[in-house]
Structure formats: C-alpha cells, structure tokens
Scaffold this motif. Sequence first.
Motif, PDB file in Angstrom:
ATOM      1  N   ARG A 128      10.608   6.736   4.668  1.00 18.95           N
ATOM      2  CA  ARG A 128      11.045   7.752   5.635  1.00 18.95           C
ATOM      3  C   ARG A 128      11.757   7.135   6.835  1.00 18.95           C
ATOM      4  O   ARG A 128      12.293   7.850   7.680  1.00 18.95           O
ATOM      5  CB  ARG A 128       9.851   8.593   6.092  1.00 18.95           C
ATOM      6  CG  ARG A 128       9.189   9.347   4.942  1.00 18.95           C
ATOM      7  CD  ARG A 128       7.992  10.159   5.356  1.00 18.95           C
ATOM      8  NE  ARG A 128       7.285  10.678   4.190  1.00 18.95           N
ATOM      9  CZ  ARG A 128       7.664  11.763   3.504  1.00 18.95           C
ATOM     10  NH1 ARG A 128       8.738  12.435   3.890  1.00 18.95           N
ATOM     11  NH2 ARG A 128       6.982  12.174   2.447  1.00 18.95           N
ATOM     12  N   ARG A 131       8.486  12.289  -3.976  1.00 18.16           N
ATOM     13  CA  ARG A 131       9.316  11.776  -2.886  1.00 18.16           C
ATOM     14  C   ARG A 131      10.725  11.449  -3.388  1.00 18.16           C
ATOM     15  O   ARG A 131      11.710  11.666  -2.674  1.00 18.16           O
ATOM     16  CB  ARG A 131       8.662  10.513  -2.289  1.00 18.16           C
ATOM     17  CG  ARG A 131       9.440   9.895  -1.141  1.00 18.16           C
ATOM     18  CD  ARG A 131       9.694  10.873  -0.024  1.00 18.16           C
ATOM     19  NE  ARG A 131      10.530  10.281   1.028  1.00 18.16           N
ATOM     20  CZ  ARG A 131      11.329  10.988   1.829  1.00 18.16           C
ATOM     21  NH1 ARG A 131      11.408  12.306   1.703  1.00 18.16           N
ATOM     22  NH2 ARG A 131      12.045  10.379   2.755  1.00 18.16           N
ATOM     23  N   GLN A 188       0.823  -1.200   0.000  1.00 19.35           N
ATOM     24  CA  GLN A 188       0.000   0.000   0.000  1.00 19.35           C
ATOM     25  C   GLN A 188       0.864   1.259   0.000  1.00 19.35           C
ATOM     26  O   GLN A 188       1.952   1.285   0.589  1.00 19.35           O
ATOM     27  CB  GLN A 188      -0.910   0.013   1.225  1.00 19.35           C
ATOM     28  CG  GLN A 188      -1.942  -1.109   1.235  1.00 19.35           C
ATOM     29  CD  GLN A 188      -2.884  -1.008   0.055  1.00 19.35           C
ATOM     30  OE1 GLN A 188      -3.451   0.051  -0.218  1.00 19.35           O
ATOM     31  NE2 GLN A 188      -3.057  -2.120  -0.660  1.00 19.35           N
ATOM     32  N   PRO A 189       0.402   2.332  -0.658  1.00 15.76           N
ATOM     33  CA  PRO A 189       1.199   3.571  -0.718  1.00 15.76           C
ATOM     34  C   PRO A 189       1.575   4.105   0.665  1.00 15.76           C
ATOM     35  O   PRO A 189       2.660   4.672   0.828  1.00 15.76           O
ATOM     36  CB  PRO A 189       0.279   4.538  -1.468  1.00 15.76           C
ATOM     37  CG  PRO A 189      -0.630   3.664  -2.280  1.00 15.76           C
ATOM     38  CD  PRO A 189      -0.844   2.435  -1.454  1.00 15.76           C
ATOM     39  N   GLU A 190       0.685   3.943   1.639  1.00 16.10           N
ATOM     40  CA  GLU A 190       0.975   4.467   2.978  1.00 16.10           C
ATOM     41  C   GLU A 190       2.190   3.768   3.597  1.00 16.10           C
ATOM     42  O   GLU A 190       3.058   4.410   4.203  1.00 16.10           O
ATOM     43  CB  GLU A 190      -0.242   4.293   3.894  1.00 16.10           C
ATOM     44  CG  GLU A 190      -1.480   5.071   3.460  1.00 16.10           C
ATOM     45  CD  GLU A 190      -2.242   4.398   2.319  1.00 16.10           C
ATOM     46  OE1 GLU A 190      -1.888   3.236   1.957  1.00 16.10           O
ATOM     47  OE2 GLU A 190      -3.170   5.030   1.775  1.00 16.10           O
ATOM     48  N   LEU A 191       2.256   2.439   3.451  1.00 15.08           N
ATOM     49  CA  LEU A 191       3.395   1.713   3.994  1.00 15.08           C
ATOM     50  C   LEU A 191       4.658   2.032   3.211  1.00 15.08           C
ATOM     51  O   LEU A 191       5.745   2.178   3.794  1.00 15.08           O
ATOM     52  CB  LEU A 191       3.126   0.209   3.976  1.00 15.08           C
ATOM     53  CG  LEU A 191       4.250  -0.683   4.514  1.00 15.08           C
ATOM     54  CD1 LEU A 191       4.657  -0.270   5.926  1.00 15.08           C
ATOM     55  CD2 LEU A 191       3.840  -2.149   4.477  1.00 15.08           C
ATOM     56  N   ASP A 207       5.378   4.816   1.809  1.00 11.91           N
ATOM     57  CA  ASP A 207       5.822   6.136   2.262  1.00 11.91           C
ATOM     58  C   ASP A 207       6.511   6.038   3.624  1.00 11.91           C
ATOM     59  O   ASP A 207       7.548   6.674   3.851  1.00 11.91           O
ATOM     60  CB  ASP A 207       4.628   7.086   2.344  1.00 11.91           C
ATOM     61  CG  ASP A 207       5.047   8.490   2.756  1.00 11.91           C
ATOM     62  OD1 ASP A 207       5.661   9.190   1.916  1.00 11.91           O
ATOM     63  OD2 ASP A 207       4.795   8.873   3.915  1.00 11.91           O
ATOM     64  N   ARG A 208       5.939   5.222   4.500  1.00 12.10           N
ATOM     65  CA  ARG A 208       6.546   5.074   5.832  1.00 12.10           C
ATOM     66  C   ARG A 208       7.915   4.427   5.748  1.00 12.10           C
ATOM     67  O   ARG A 208       8.864   4.871   6.406  1.00 12.10           O
ATOM     68  CB  ARG A 208       5.604   4.250   6.722  1.00 12.10           C
ATOM     69  CG  ARG A 208       6.155   3.946   8.105  1.00 12.10           C
ATOM     70  CD  ARG A 208       5.034   3.756   9.114  1.00 12.10           C
ATOM     71  NE  ARG A 208       4.093   2.731   8.708  1.00 12.10           N
ATOM     72  CZ  ARG A 208       4.235   1.430   8.972  1.00 12.10           C
ATOM     73  NH1 ARG A 208       5.311   1.003   9.609  1.00 12.10           N
ATOM     74  NH2 ARG A 208       3.316   0.568   8.588  1.00 12.10           N
TER      75      ARG A 208
END
Length: 475
Positions: free
Chosen positions: A406, A424, A397-400, A402-403
């Motif tokens: 970072r 990003r 998933q895009p959220e994971l 992104d995490r």
Amino acid sequence: MGDQWTGLLGALAWNRAAPADVLLRLLGHEDEWVRRAVAQRGVLPQEVIEAVLVHPDRRVRIAFAGNGNADPDQRARLLDDPDPALHLTLAQGPTAYRRSVPPLPDRAYERLLDHPKALVRSELVTWGRPPAHVLAGLADHEDPMYRQAACRAWDRLADGTRERLLHDEDPDVRQAAALRVCHEDEERTTWLVGRLGDGWQVGEVLASGRLTRELAERVVAEGERLAAIASNPSLPPDLVARLAVDPDPRVRLQVSARPELSESERAAIDYTVGAEDRLPTLDWVWERREDAAFLRRCARSPHTWLRRSAAVCPGLPADAVERLAQDEDFAVRLLLAEFHPEPPPELLLDLYLNGTHRAVGMLVVRPGFPAAGLAARLGDSPDPSARRLALRDPGLQPELLDRLGRDPQTRADAARDPRLPVARIRELLADPDPEAAEAARAAAGNPALPAEDMRRMLDRAGVPEIQVNDPTIDC
C-alpha cells in the motif's frame, strides 16, 4: 483500447503462470507490442509455439526467431517460412547480455549457409555466432568470405589447413589468418600494420603482435598509437623505458600495467587510474585466472588496474576475495560483486544500497544476495530502495507485505510478490488511479493471479476468443 489496458495485457503476456488459452488470445490482440511480448517469452506451451510459427503478423514470427530463450530447434523451424526476414533474424542470432545463447541445430546452419539471399549468408558468417565446428568446416569453401569466417575457429583447424589460409589467394582471408598468428610472427605483424593503415584493428595488432625492432622504433618515432604499443609484450626494454615517461598519461598508464614490472617499478611511473576510468581486464592476468597464488599477488598490488583485473577472475581465493571486498576503489568492489562465483553477501547488499552506478541494481540476482532477515533490517527504512529489499525475505510477515503493498513507493514491487493475497492483487488491478498504473501492471504479471481472473481481464478488454490465423486480425 486505452493505453492502460494495453499495459495490463502486455504484463499479462509475461506472467509465467499464464495458461496456453490466455496466451493464444493475447496473440490475437490488436496491439503489436502485446502480440510480440508473447513470442518473446522464455517458456511457451507447445500449442502457443505452433500458433506463433504461423502467425499472420511477421513481426510476431520475427520476435520468436530472435528469442534467445526459446528452444533452438523450435526457432529453426522458421527456416521453412517463406519470409526471408525471418531467415535474416536467425542468421544474425539473438543478442544476449553476459550469457551465451544455445546454437541452432547444425542442419539450420547448413541451410543458412546455402541461402539464396547473399545478405543472409553474409550476416551469418560476419555477425552471427555459428558454433566453432560449423565455422571450421568452411575452411576449404570456394567463397573467400566463408574461408575468412573459418579463421575464427583457428584452434579447431589442422596445421595444414591453417597454412593454406595463411597463404590464401584472397588478401582478406590472409589478413584474418594473420591476425590469429601475429602474436608469434614478426613478418605477419609488419604486413598487417601496413595493410590495416588507420583501421580499428591496427591498434589490436600493435598491442599483441610480435614486433620487429624496426617496426617498434618506427611506431614510437611517429608518436601515434603509442598507447597500443606500450602494452606489447615484445616491445624492447629501452623503448618501454622511453614510453614510461611519455607526456601522454594514457601511454604511461599502459606501461605501468606491463606484466614484467615489479611493484617498485610500477610505482616509479607517473600514472593515474581515475574512479570513472573504464579499463579492460588485463590479458596477462586473465590468462592466469585460476592461479590462486598469482591472483593473491594481484589483489595485494597497489596498482588499481591489477586489482580490478583480479576481481573478475573465478580462481580468486577466499582471502583475496575478502581483501578486495574492502578495496578503496569502487570499481574493484563492483567487479568482484558482478563476476566472482561467490561474492560476499554483505558486499552485494552494501553496493546495492549505497552504490551509484546503474549496474548495482542488477546485483539482486547474483548468487548469495542476502534474503533472510532483510524484512527486520530494512522493512522500516526511510529509503524506498531498502524497503523493497524486505520483499526478498522468505520470512516476510503478511502484515509488512500488506503495508509495502500500500506504500506508493513500494507497491509495484509488492504487487509482483506471489505471496500477496489474491484479493489484494484484484484490488490493484481494479485501481483507477493513474498513479497506481505501474502497480496494476505488476499485479497483472503476478503468478498468483488465478487463470480465471486472467480470462476475465481479456473479456473486459474486449479480446475475442479467436484463432490467430483469423484473417480479420489487423497486422
């Protein structure tokens, strides 16, 4: 130019999406490492290949000559280059890890074999890897070095040709030929042992050459090279029995792995296979690498060396694969994971996460390494090596993503992911933090980086738009 820019441009040189104009500009970069990185790529546009072939820096041309991923026909064009260093590199051939490199065209080998430099000729036939048909064609050459090389293609030679080589006037040629037949020729085995003396090849001859009773008794009585002769198929049974109780554990181990022994006879020998012992695949197991019934027996053997040897065989049946995937010996499981055509996915994952050997890091490229579902299983793991595997999940998933991008412990791996948003990727490239330098380099190699961004990178780094044959390039 600072090291940071050099690192970024070096990574850009490996970006598989870099267009030809970007690669051409990188060929004009002041840093040799960046220039050579372009020549070492696996895939190059034709216009870039043309520029590499005439590049004023010979190190760039040498890098391409030794590029095992490049088109052999394109590499062979460097034989028209006047620099003999390139010809030497072509003669030596690329070094590849666990894979074969496509050969040069036959016309290239013809030119190398007739090269005016003796070093080029000798490197080709001594250390290079010409195809067997090329070597076989040297059997009647006037130069004994070439006839010696022809013996490496023994299976392609006619009986009459073999006989001539076995009786060649040059002793080095006779030695090379005798090494090919000593497993069935007692006389030549004895001759080789006398000729080789303390040379490294004498162990190979004592292990595989057909022994006379006299030679076998003499070697055993002398007490040297016993570990080599202990595995020889023609060693008389009474001498096998004597070596089975030899004080040297290496000798007893060799005896314990002889093919004629039953499992009870192996168990009667006091041998040990240590977890860290590096043991070659047993020849007599490998010779039957497609025999499923035989490999099942090896997989059930209490002898670790037999199980390790079976683990690398492509014909190992599914039930034996399942058994060895649960083996108590780590090396058995690792060899199975590294070499079997269809290693169990969970074995690959388990070894990667829990193995300590450096080889486990390469298991991610093996067929069947699991991908689907890893994000849910490992995305929140406290182990950064496990979290990195989440990036292999096609359903990430895009959220994971992104995490992970970072997280200081996973951001470099995430920076390589083409699913990472371009915004990003740009942030990572612009991050001035020295601790983020690895992630910035990874972002420079991300194929999702737009070509216009690549060109702006070159502009900011001060890489001019020049032709690679510009005489102002500092080489």
